[in-house]
Design a protein around this motif. Sequence first.
Motif, mmCIF file in Angstrom:
data_model
loop_
_atom_site.group_PDB
_atom_site.id
_atom_site.type_symbol
_atom_site.label_atom_id
_atom_site.label_comp_id
_atom_site.label_asym_id
_atom_site.label_seq_id
_atom_site.Cartn_x
_atom_site.Cartn_y
_atom_site.Cartn_z
ATOM 1 N N ARG A 331 0.834 -1.227 0.033
ATOM 2 C CA ARG A 331 -0.014 -0.058 -0.030
ATOM 3 C C ARG A 331 0.824 1.195 -0.138
ATOM 4 N N ALA A 332 2.118 1.310 -0.092
ATOM 5 C CA ALA A 332 3.088 2.303 -0.072
ATOM 6 C C ALA A 332 3.149 3.040 -1.450
ATOM 7 N N MET A 333 3.547 4.391 -1.436
ATOM 8 C CA MET A 333 3.294 5.246 -2.536
ATOM 9 C C MET A 333 4.029 4.828 -3.683
ATOM 10 N N LEU A 334 5.258 4.043 -3.501
ATOM 11 C CA LEU A 334 5.822 3.561 -4.972
ATOM 12 C C LEU A 334 5.168 2.420 -5.491
ATOM 13 N N THR A 335 4.647 1.590 -4.797
ATOM 14 C CA THR A 335 3.962 0.292 -5.450
ATOM 15 C C THR A 335 2.568 0.892 -5.821
ATOM 16 N N ARG A 336 1.930 2.036 -5.142
ATOM 17 C CA ARG A 336 0.908 2.442 -5.930
ATOM 18 C C ARG A 336 1.324 3.156 -7.031
ATOM 19 N N MET A 337 2.443 3.813 -7.165
ATOM 20 C CA MET A 337 2.732 4.424 -8.664
ATOM 21 C C MET A 337 3.144 3.460 -9.586
ATOM 22 N N ASP A 348 9.967 5.519 -20.506
ATOM 23 C CA ASP A 348 10.892 4.771 -20.880
ATOM 24 C C ASP A 348 12.386 5.571 -20.269
ATOM 25 N N GLY A 349 13.191 4.944 -19.391
ATOM 26 C CA GLY A 349 14.204 5.610 -19.134
ATOM 27 C C GLY A 349 14.258 6.358 -17.691
ATOM 28 N N ASP A 350 13.120 6.423 -17.448
ATOM 29 C CA ASP A 350 12.821 7.227 -15.938
ATOM 30 C C ASP A 350 13.737 6.375 -14.903
ATOM 31 N N LYS A 351 14.143 7.194 -13.888
ATOM 32 C CA LYS A 351 15.020 6.466 -12.841
ATOM 33 C C LYS A 351 14.314 6.374 -11.357
ATOM 34 N N VAL A 352 14.476 5.234 -11.010
ATOM 35 C CA VAL A 352 13.837 5.103 -9.690
ATOM 36 C C VAL A 352 15.016 4.790 -8.623
ATOM 37 N N ILE A 353 15.343 5.295 -7.561
ATOM 38 C CA ILE A 353 16.268 5.118 -6.656
ATOM 39 C C ILE A 353 15.919 4.733 -5.453
ATOM 40 N N PHE A 354 16.319 3.592 -5.150
ATOM 41 C CA PHE A 354 16.085 2.894 -3.847
ATOM 42 C C PHE A 354 17.192 3.277 -2.740
ATOM 43 N N ARG A 368 9.077 -6.549 -2.826
ATOM 44 C CA ARG A 368 9.808 -5.696 -3.491
ATOM 45 C C ARG A 368 10.247 -6.239 -4.869
ATOM 46 N N TYR A 369 10.470 -7.420 -5.122
ATOM 47 C CA TYR A 369 10.586 -7.942 -6.452
ATOM 48 C C TYR A 369 9.230 -7.668 -7.232
ATOM 49 N N GLN A 370 8.071 -7.776 -6.884
ATOM 50 C CA GLN A 370 6.904 -7.373 -7.615
ATOM 51 C C GLN A 370 6.828 -5.921 -8.075
ATOM 52 N N ALA A 371 7.129 -5.072 -7.018
ATOM 53 C CA ALA A 371 7.386 -3.454 -7.200
ATOM 54 C C ALA A 371 8.372 -3.335 -8.363
ATOM 55 N N LEU A 375 7.644 -1.652 -12.040
ATOM 56 C CA LEU A 375 8.327 -0.358 -12.675
ATOM 57 C C LEU A 375 9.098 -0.646 -13.782
ATOM 58 N N ARG A 376 9.628 -2.023 -13.811
ATOM 59 C CA ARG A 376 10.448 -2.230 -15.072
ATOM 60 C C ARG A 376 9.572 -2.376 -16.358
ATOM 61 N N MET A 377 8.348 -2.872 -16.244
ATOM 62 C CA MET A 377 7.341 -3.170 -17.144
ATOM 63 C C MET A 377 7.107 -1.753 -17.768
ATOM 64 N N GLN A 378 7.231 -0.727 -16.967
ATOM 65 C CA GLN A 378 6.840 0.743 -17.465
ATOM 66 C C GLN A 378 8.197 1.231 -18.003
ATOM 67 N N GLY A 379 9.033 0.428 -17.981
ATOM 68 C CA GLY A 379 10.584 1.333 -18.829
ATOM 69 C C GLY A 379 11.334 1.905 -17.692
ATOM 70 N N ALA A 380 11.140 1.822 -16.354
ATOM 71 C CA ALA A 380 11.823 2.443 -15.323
ATOM 72 C C ALA A 380 13.227 1.659 -15.295
ATOM 73 N N ARG A 381 14.277 2.614 -15.025
ATOM 74 C CA ARG A 381 15.593 2.126 -14.685
ATOM 75 C C ARG A 381 15.577 1.816 -13.114
ATOM 76 N N ILE A 382 16.509 0.982 -12.559
ATOM 77 C CA ILE A 382 16.540 0.826 -11.257
ATOM 78 C C ILE A 382 17.835 1.097 -10.551
ATOM 79 N N PHE A 383 18.048 2.049 -9.687
ATOM 80 C CA PHE A 383 19.235 2.150 -8.838
ATOM 81 C C PHE A 383 19.056 1.546 -7.565
ATOM 82 N N ASP A 384 19.364 0.535 -7.019
ATOM 83 C CA ASP A 384 18.908 0.185 -5.625
ATOM 84 C C ASP A 384 20.379 -0.022 -4.583
ATOM 85 N N ASP A 385 19.834 -0.372 -3.426
ATOM 86 C CA ASP A 385 20.764 -0.720 -2.378
ATOM 87 C C ASP A 385 21.732 0.578 -1.973
#
Lengths: 450, 450, 450, 450
Positions: A331-337, A348-354, A368-371, A375-385
């Motif tokens: 129910r958190a914001m990023l998951t809703r997004m 495509d190419g938008d960045k999400v920073i964890f 977390r994997y689902q979220a 995000l990736r299905m919508q083209g987001a690039r992930i920077f995590d950890d």
Amino acid sequence: MEIEIATIGGYEEVGRQMTAVRAGEDIVIFDMGLNLSKVLIHDDVETESMHSLDLIDMGAIPDDRVMSELEGDVRAIVPTHGHLDHIAAIPKLAHRYDAPIVATPFTIELVKQQIQGESKFDVGNELVKMEAGETMPIGDSGALDLEFVNVAHSIIDAINPVLHTPEGAVVYGLDKRLDHDPVLGDPIDMDRFAEIGREGEGVLCYIEDCTNAGQKGRTPSESVARDHLHDVMTSVADYDGGIVATTFSSHVARVKSLVEFAREMGREPVLLGRSMEQYAGTAERLDFVNFPGDLGMYGHRKSVDRTFKRIMEEGKDQYLPIVTGHQGEPRAMLTRMARGETPYEFDDGDKVIFSASVIPEPTNEGQRYQAETLLRMQGARIFDDIHVSGHLSEEGHYEMLRTLQPQHVIPAHQNMKGFSPYVDLADSQGYELGRDLHVTRNGNTIQLVE
Amino acid sequence: MEIEIATIGGYEEVGRQMTAVRAGEDIVIFDMGLNLSKVLIHDDVETESMHSLDLIDMGAIPDDRVMSELEGDVRAIVPTHGHLDHIAAIPKLAHRYDAPIVATPFTIELVKQQIQGESKFDVGNELVKMEAGETMPIGDSGALDLEFVNVAHSIIDAINPVLHTPEGAVVYGLDKRLDHDPVLGDPIDMDRFAEIGREGEGVLCYIEDCTNAGQKGRTPSESVARDHLHDVMTSVADYDGGIVATTFSSHVARVKSLVEFAREMGREPVLLGRSMEQYAGTAERLDFVNFPGDLGMYGHRKSVDRTFKRIMEEGKDQYLPIVTGHQGEPRAMLTRMARGETPYEFDDGDKVIFSASVIPEPTNEGQRYQAETLLRMQGARIFDDIHVSGHLSEEGHYEMLRTLQPQHVIPAHQNMKGFSPYVDLADSQGYELGRDLHVTRNGNTIQLVE
Amino acid sequence: MEIEIATIGGYEEVGRQMTAVRAGEDIVIFDMGLNLSKVLIHDDVETESMHSLDLIDMGAIPDDRVMSELEGDVRAIVPTHGHLDHIAAIPKLAHRYDAPIVATPFTIELVKQQIQGESKFDVGNELVKMEAGETMPIGDSGALDLEFVNVAHSIIDAINPVLHTPEGAVVYGLDKRLDHDPVLGDPIDMDRFAEIGREGEGVLCYIEDCTNAGQKGRTPSESVARDHLHDVMTSVADYDGGIVATTFSSHVARVKSLVEFAREMGREPVLLGRSMEQYAGTAERLDFVNFPGDLGMYGHRKSVDRTFKRIMEEGKDQYLPIVTGHQGEPRAMLTRMARGETPYEFDDGDKVIFSASVIPEPTNEGQRYQAETLLRMQGARIFDDIHVSGHLSEEGHYEMLRTLQPQHVIPAHQNMKGFSPYVDLADSQGYELGRDLHVTRNGNTIQLVE
Amino acid sequence: MEIEIATIGGYEEVGRQMTAVRAGEDIVIFDMGLNLSKVLIHDDVETESMHSLDLIDMGAIPDDRVMSELEGDVRAIVPTHGHLDHIAAIPKLAHRYDAPIVATPFTIELVKQQIQGESKFDVGNELVKMEAGETMPIGDSGALDLEFVNVAHSIIDAINPVLHTPEGAVVYGLDKRLDHDPVLGDPIDMDRFAEIGREGEGVLCYIEDCTNAGQKGRTPSESVARDHLHDVMTSVADYDGGIVATTFSSHVARVKSLVEFAREMGREPVLLGRSMEQYAGTAERLDFVNFPGDLGMYGHRKSVDRTFKRIMEEGKDQYLPIVTGHQGEPRAMLTRMARGETPYEFDDGDKVIFSASVIPEPTNEGQRYQAETLLRMQGARIFDDIHVSGHLSEEGHYEMLRTLQPQHVIPAHQNMKGFSPYVDLADSQGYELGRDLHVTRNGNTIQLVE
């Protein structure tokens, strides 16, 4: 003077911390926390209106019935910092004790909010603020003092409380990192710990947080996480699309870094999500942090959605939303997004920073994997950890033992598996199981001085 | 003009890199490297005196027999940087080609040392220095130019060579990190990559190092590793016993940080181990780094032992030995120290700092574990994994594809499993296997323009 | 005769398998499957009433638009066995082709049930049964035959279809285990594969399921799983409380073993859960298995709950419920039991037997962990991983290549990472990427004979 | 009667097991084992000629100096089975005690061989054979009896000794599997354990092997491993080249299965390697197993090489060598074969069967990986992990606690991390740390009855 430790909660898990120390006739309680995972495993549980005993049966809050075995009066309830596993059982349990709640100002404020959210019990305990570095007498004997030693953790205004007794100090060492450059707040006060180790009878007992005892080396300073975060954000600074960041909303130092780096990139930071608003707002109101005057913080769905609409209209490249949801909580914001439930649209190419690590538990990892997948299905690039832990690693524990030289050691804040590397360490430093190294469980008492 | 790529070595493994590009009648060879693990799995192999064909059969050096299928003349052999998997087959293979070896000054110096160590072949190729940012014509057609673009890697003076052809640029992208603050040397020249992507026919082909393609996010800058290292060393600064550090001896920027932080702690740094002396000495002689004038560097066993004796006499707290052996290699300095084969003695509480990650291969992990176990048996405290990779992660690869917009992409520097995340990335960016995304193996040729 | 392969779905994932082979003017389609995880990641999706294009966009069913590039007529749609990733897109796609669906009797029955459940499309393709070992002509040229070779998989009546062409055989090798003792049904027909490898032009092309290509050694026979299961059930035979088992409901051989062992223990087996009733009922009706005459199978909630009530009244020690939910799926029977949503109550010491492995994907692992945690909270003892895979491991793949000696090989049923160990194997057997080893993606066509 | 337990060795590791039980004036010692890894980490150590104290300092053998604190006379030294971690310190320590060594016939024979190999000490203790199911009086009080209860382990003739005292039974439960069908020897005697749990004072204390306490479910029976092995060997039965198998040489039941399946395949089995000859020869001489009359067993290098030459001459397809080296030990037979140091030559497609699991420790994993890599470089196909553990898993431990209902429990045969899942289990069954659940370390004593 008799000294006895009741290990009430958090000795078989991380969560629902609670420990009582009896010195003669006087008792001090450290922490009253909640184990959130025991709540979430059930569907549709509303803790606010639940009775203590039901929550105890679920394993959600400490089973404080062992308190009846301690002969003495509770003089203070002392939460060490504002995380839920240390304060969130206060609304359910504190009213049973005729004692004030003593904590640092930021922690007191969060306790107050917890109490206000409670609908089942009427919690009327006095709330007493005490700053790190200060001391207060406990009980009427004149023999006991409570001191707050400043430490660094992933929330501001964290302390390690010390109960000074004629038999030596009892140091309650939960939740800290050995950080000399914590970005916000003062460095850990190792000088004071060293003094406590040397002065008077020294340290009678050290209760230690074993969360990361099995991690080799040293937990890096928050300044290293900040440098890492800066490196990541600099590397995407010229991107002209959407960038979104998420972190622990209670981690005000990290939120501050995100806000500052957003500005440095020429973007407007905006905090979104209920807890994001709560913690940052509280920290600013109490002057722990100085955000830019016009920093937007929105928790209610309507204002959040309005903000997202504005962002979509004015251009995603103008903003850096800092949101809840670093663990993929449903129910958190990023998951809703990620699910497309907000007006914010990823390109495509938008960045999400964890700026957070995944808490290593299968439920969590699945969410977390689902979220991330959404995000990736919508083209987001992930920077995590991009994160450092708030807990001591092996060498931090070594350093604390060397500094305090405690007569007795009690591992806490883990299950048996989590205790085991700490026991190995303490053993290698000359402690012996059952003699001066006490591996225990919830609901036990340990008599240190008879 | 016909353009053909021969993927000779390093397309089924990390190690023994070699790629040839034919443009019309002219050929340029990129890298001639060694796969050290294929040597070490056999006991008692002395490569210096071995014949090329035997080393080819072992899988130790590239099988360059496919070169006979390329119709043209080799105009240059171009090692991209000085690591052994890129230069150490030069003594075995370069003499077969009537062409100069063209590289940056530091790399040329290391190539020279390789050639001097060779006892089987007489390698007389001309050694030509070219700086990052410079360009030279290739062949007599006037149509081809070789350019060196500055990149950052875990060794100094690394470049990505670009062969400019009338059909577009061929960018040989092996071994780099997208680092804007590399501690030593210039940041990666992304502006130049962007220009190459836009100018003329753009990029015909990009050959890319997939080592870390499966790592999420971004490889941090060397400056983050430096901050992390500084944090660790600061935290043990007041320790009055032995502190020892180990890192990649070719990683001059890291060695420089260790030297500086040793000084900051009031300790005398001293470099110990053959390769430590070799790389640091070469870097200093060529003015890539300015160590303190009196920095000791010792490679021969006698002088190393003499140094250790001096350290033991004058006090371990006066020194910080920086030694080889970060992977637990059986004959390296730290392993010898751990086995008690040097005059250096560890005491309880002494610190060993591994400014390196364990290379994730079982042989290696076993050796490193043994070294750590031996160190711990002597009371040493271990700080490990203080490091950043020299290779791009997923988002670095994304950024390079976006910047260069190559017509063709060839993954390299891995086996099939290592290629797979890169193929997924390239596919998501519109490339198609077999059309413009060429997954290949050692010994193949790919005709890009007919 | 021109031979062309269209790799439509299941070449970037496990799920939504679909491959078309064109031989001259005639086309045969192998499999039309669903990728269930792409459905489940969205909330509240009802596939029954969805349009094909929406499901294609979600990645849930094969994108068959590439079929328009194949010049010829579809003569047969051939699902190889009854798993959803091989048949469940038939209701959405088959009506576009004027061709019968040809499959073994059990598979045909499951296809029929799929079609009956469809509410959006009217699927009127003829359903044609063909047994393993039989052959039918394809098209009117007289040159093409379709043969079914018996294989073993984790569902009964599985075959590998072979299209015999004048250029050699095209063997569609998906989903099998090299099992000489499969408990139910005949062993894999390796003799026939060997003949196909030798006769006529041999094997032109082999399309292979790479699911477990990276698993060393050999997938054990179902008889080994049966022995293992027998060992577990014998060991709890004297327990006088509740015992519950779960497995893949489509795995009729395993269900049969569970039923038999329940009887051997003196317990009444009963199958509970919709799909448990569906598969077992179908298998029994078609005489693939002979369950005891009075074996209870219940799928509807009311009859399930009635059964649970009877079990609780008559004594849990009299029964062995065999239920759905081996992966912790939120709505499956075992998960409902774990949440206390059924009349079945667990007591301390009750046994839960998972005759299944956890599918290694984080969402799944999270759900399974939650189900186990809830079971343990009620005192249940867990026996898990009593299973063998239905897919070939490394040495099975080696054996198939050696037996068939195909001219061309196409890895399938995985993503790139999953293909990579198979490519390594094929490469070691003399195949060459891009020449006779074709790594491809969804939506490609490969022309084998021009 | 006073009952005291001294936990001498194997309470911080797997290896060097030793426990003493004092009942009144009489003491029984269970096991005197070696920790081989502590020997191997040093180069060139020859334990045969080393002094006990040096081996104690290395952590290789139990530090029995705590025995001086026990007031009483040692009446028996009782090794439970013939593995080195249970018997190999006898040559170094037993002579210090004036007591017989009491064990089952096979174990006694192996102890005898250990003593014969000793060159430093003169070990003259009487060797007394006692069969599983038998009982002998201990000491002169008439109050104590020693009983051997039959168990199943990965070596034959293993027992759990029970010391019957007036205060209840002390059950020394190390090293067993709950196996009802162990291939060789009798099933575990659960009926007798149940009687011991019920009769007299019941079980005062249970000392338990925690090796696999963290493994879910149940360790399968040896018959499941045999079925699995049969499945693998059947699947390669028609291969007409070399097949080689390796397993634990002390695992006579497994060796027997290999020998039988080799015959079934029409191949001549032959045992190669020193320890292979030792254990199989001993087992046959003592009539524990009936190998075919002409089964070759060779340990000395010359006879081994002669055998390999004969195999190469007569045809590899005629033989099945069963060799040492399942862990990739550098000097074992299979490793020597892999390095090409024997006359046996591998061809492409030859099979190597590892009927063993990799012991999960990095040194080991590295060595095994090297051996497999060398085998694969020669074309060998690998079948590995065909094995079941010799130790109880979680549900076996649960079953033992339920059966014995001990008053006190002492976890053994692991380090703290290994104890932790057992502690969780015991805790869930009502035991309490420090009260009746005793987590301890090497060198402690626990007074159970005062």
